[in-house]
Design a protein around this motif. Structure first.
Motif, mmCIF file in Angstrom:
data_model
loop_
_atom_site.group_PDB
_atom_site.id
_atom_site.type_symbol
_atom_site.label_atom_id
_atom_site.label_comp_id
_atom_site.label_asym_id
_atom_site.label_seq_id
_atom_site.Cartn_x
_atom_site.Cartn_y
_atom_site.Cartn_z
ATOM 1 N N MET A 1 120.991 76.297 50.546
ATOM 2 C CA MET A 1 120.970 77.540 49.811
ATOM 3 C C MET A 1 121.814 77.385 48.554
ATOM 4 O O MET A 1 122.878 76.785 48.578
ATOM 5 C CB MET A 1 121.503 78.682 50.674
ATOM 6 N N THR A 2 121.345 77.948 47.471
ATOM 7 C CA THR A 2 122.056 77.907 46.209
ATOM 8 C C THR A 2 122.913 79.153 46.071
ATOM 9 O O THR A 2 122.519 80.244 46.459
ATOM 10 C CB THR A 2 121.059 77.827 45.037
ATOM 11 N N SER A 3 124.099 78.974 45.491
ATOM 12 C CA SER A 3 124.966 80.121 45.256
ATOM 13 C C SER A 3 125.504 80.052 43.831
ATOM 14 O O SER A 3 125.664 78.974 43.257
ATOM 15 C CB SER A 3 126.124 80.140 46.257
ATOM 16 N N LEU A 4 125.749 81.232 43.281
ATOM 17 C CA LEU A 4 126.449 81.340 42.015
ATOM 18 C C LEU A 4 127.830 81.857 42.351
ATOM 19 O O LEU A 4 127.968 82.953 42.900
ATOM 20 C CB LEU A 4 125.730 82.304 41.058
ATOM 21 N N THR A 5 128.833 81.042 42.090
ATOM 22 C CA THR A 5 130.203 81.461 42.351
ATOM 23 C C THR A 5 130.931 81.580 41.022
ATOM 24 O O THR A 5 130.665 80.833 40.080
ATOM 25 C CB THR A 5 130.967 80.474 43.262
ATOM 26 N N VAL A 6 131.832 82.533 40.969
ATOM 27 C CA VAL A 6 132.679 82.712 39.802
ATOM 28 C C VAL A 6 134.115 82.714 40.317
ATOM 29 O O VAL A 6 134.505 83.592 41.081
ATOM 30 C CB VAL A 6 132.366 84.033 39.061
ATOM 31 N N TRP A 7 134.855 81.687 39.915
ATOM 32 C CA TRP A 7 136.260 81.570 40.269
ATOM 33 C C TRP A 7 137.038 82.147 39.102
ATOM 34 O O TRP A 7 136.990 81.606 37.998
ATOM 35 C CB TRP A 7 136.647 80.105 40.488
ATOM 36 N N THR A 8 137.733 83.259 39.297
ATOM 37 C CA THR A 8 138.496 83.879 38.216
ATOM 38 C C THR A 8 139.974 83.523 38.370
ATOM 39 O O THR A 8 140.490 83.422 39.483
ATOM 40 C CB THR A 8 138.307 85.406 38.206
ATOM 41 N N PHE A 9 140.620 83.323 37.236
ATOM 42 C CA PHE A 9 142.011 82.890 37.203
ATOM 43 C C PHE A 9 142.847 83.884 36.401
ATOM 44 O O PHE A 9 142.377 84.420 35.397
ATOM 45 C CB PHE A 9 142.113 81.497 36.568
ATOM 46 N N PRO A 10 144.093 84.093 36.792
ATOM 47 C CA PRO A 10 144.930 85.096 36.126
ATOM 48 C C PRO A 10 145.501 84.658 34.776
ATOM 49 O O PRO A 10 146.220 85.424 34.143
ATOM 50 C CB PRO A 10 146.053 85.340 37.139
ATOM 51 N N THR A 11 145.178 83.443 34.327
ATOM 52 C CA THR A 11 145.649 82.958 33.034
ATOM 53 C C THR A 11 144.475 82.429 32.216
ATOM 54 O O THR A 11 143.443 82.032 32.783
ATOM 55 C CB THR A 11 146.685 81.825 33.190
ATOM 56 N N ALA A 12 144.638 82.380 30.898
ATOM 57 C CA ALA A 12 143.562 81.915 30.024
ATOM 58 C C ALA A 12 143.268 80.428 30.193
ATOM 59 O O ALA A 12 142.160 79.984 29.901
ATOM 60 C CB ALA A 12 143.908 82.220 28.574
ATOM 61 N N ASP A 13 144.211 79.652 30.685
ATOM 62 C CA ASP A 13 143.978 78.217 30.865
ATOM 63 C C ASP A 13 143.768 77.811 32.325
ATOM 64 O O ASP A 13 143.576 76.643 32.628
ATOM 65 C CB ASP A 13 145.100 77.400 30.238
ATOM 66 N N GLY A 14 143.770 78.763 33.235
ATOM 67 C CA GLY A 14 143.618 78.463 34.663
ATOM 68 C C GLY A 14 142.319 77.754 35.010
ATOM 69 O O GLY A 14 142.310 76.799 35.795
ATOM 70 N N ALA A 15 141.213 78.202 34.417
ATOM 71 C CA ALA A 15 139.915 77.579 34.724
ATOM 72 C C ALA A 15 139.877 76.138 34.238
ATOM 73 O O ALA A 15 139.423 75.249 34.955
ATOM 74 C CB ALA A 15 138.780 78.394 34.107
ATOM 75 N N GLY A 16 140.359 75.904 33.029
ATOM 76 C CA GLY A 16 140.396 74.535 32.505
ATOM 77 C C GLY A 16 141.258 73.624 33.353
ATOM 78 O O GLY A 16 140.908 72.470 33.609
ATOM 79 N N LEU A 147 121.468 82.831 46.351
ATOM 80 C CA LEU A 147 120.102 82.902 45.865
ATOM 81 C C LEU A 147 119.185 82.295 46.919
ATOM 82 O O LEU A 147 119.443 81.189 47.400
ATOM 83 C CB LEU A 147 119.954 82.122 44.557
ATOM 84 N N SER A 148 118.134 83.033 47.261
ATOM 85 C CA SER A 148 117.146 82.495 48.187
ATOM 86 C C SER A 148 116.388 81.375 47.478
ATOM 87 O O SER A 148 116.474 81.224 46.253
ATOM 88 C CB SER A 148 116.173 83.589 48.611
ATOM 89 N N ALA A 149 115.623 80.600 48.220
ATOM 90 C CA ALA A 149 114.834 79.520 47.630
ATOM 91 C C ALA A 149 113.864 80.085 46.584
ATOM 92 O O ALA A 149 113.682 79.494 45.512
ATOM 93 C CB ALA A 149 114.073 78.767 48.717
ATOM 94 N N GLU A 150 113.281 81.241 46.865
ATOM 95 C CA GLU A 150 112.359 81.878 45.915
ATOM 96 C C GLU A 150 113.087 82.324 44.648
ATOM 97 O O GLU A 150 112.598 82.124 43.531
ATOM 98 C CB GLU A 150 111.688 83.081 46.584
#
Length: 164
Positions: A1-16, A147-150
């Motif tokens: 199964m496919t998923s869309l995940t969003v990891w949010t970080f409390p700082t502007a450079d956390g994701a990087g 997301l379902s396969a369809e």
């Protein structure tokens, strides 16, 4: 199964800063990344900076068109206001058909604000409980939609990739 995940970080450079962790989890086969993007929004900026990361090992599955549409709905719509409401409603409705509904978009919009950052990851075969734990140490919060396969096939069709 496919998923869309969003990891949010409390700082502007956390994701990087967390990109290395994401790559490590992929090497350990705890997540198989089809496509990814990074968003950083420094304080005082009117809009966030976005980077299409691909699969982190090569070209991404969907590319810039998908991320451009999604980021436009998340970050530009509040700035454009009601003048373009009908067109935006149609776009949001079309994304809902692929498993990305207005509630998910609104959740991302409220969490990714000036002074924060996020990693957007389209992934398959994720061992979520083993992926969540390492990210907790970074201060990240998780939003996810499956997301379902369809739905995945519709998404790939819409953005020009042949179905699997």
């Amino acid at each position: 199964m496919t998923s869309l995940t969003v990891w949010t970080f409390p700082t502007a450079d956390g994701a990087g800063d967390a990109l290395g962790l994401l790559k490590q989890l992929q090497r350990q086969q705890l997540i198989s990344i089809s496509d990814a993007a990074c968003v950083s929004w420094p304080e005082g900026r009117k809009k966030p900076k976005t980077d299409d990361l691909g699969s982190l090992t090569g070209a991404g599955a969907l590319g810039g068109g998908f991320w451009g549409l999604l980021f436009g709905l998340v970050f530009l719509v509040p700035l454009l206001g009601m003048a373009v409401g009908a067109a935006i409603g149609a776009l949001t409705g079309s994304l809902a058909h692929v498993g990305i509904d207005e509630r998910f978009i609104d959740s991302v919009r409220t969490r990714v604000t000036p002074g924060t950052s996020a990693l957007f990851v389209l992934a398959e075969d994720t061992v979520l409980d083993r992926v969540v734990e390492p990210f907790k140490e970074t201060g990240a919060s998780l939003l996810t939609t499956n997301l379902s396969a369809e739905q995945e096939e519709r998404l790939r069709d819409a953005f020009g990739e042949a179905p699997r």
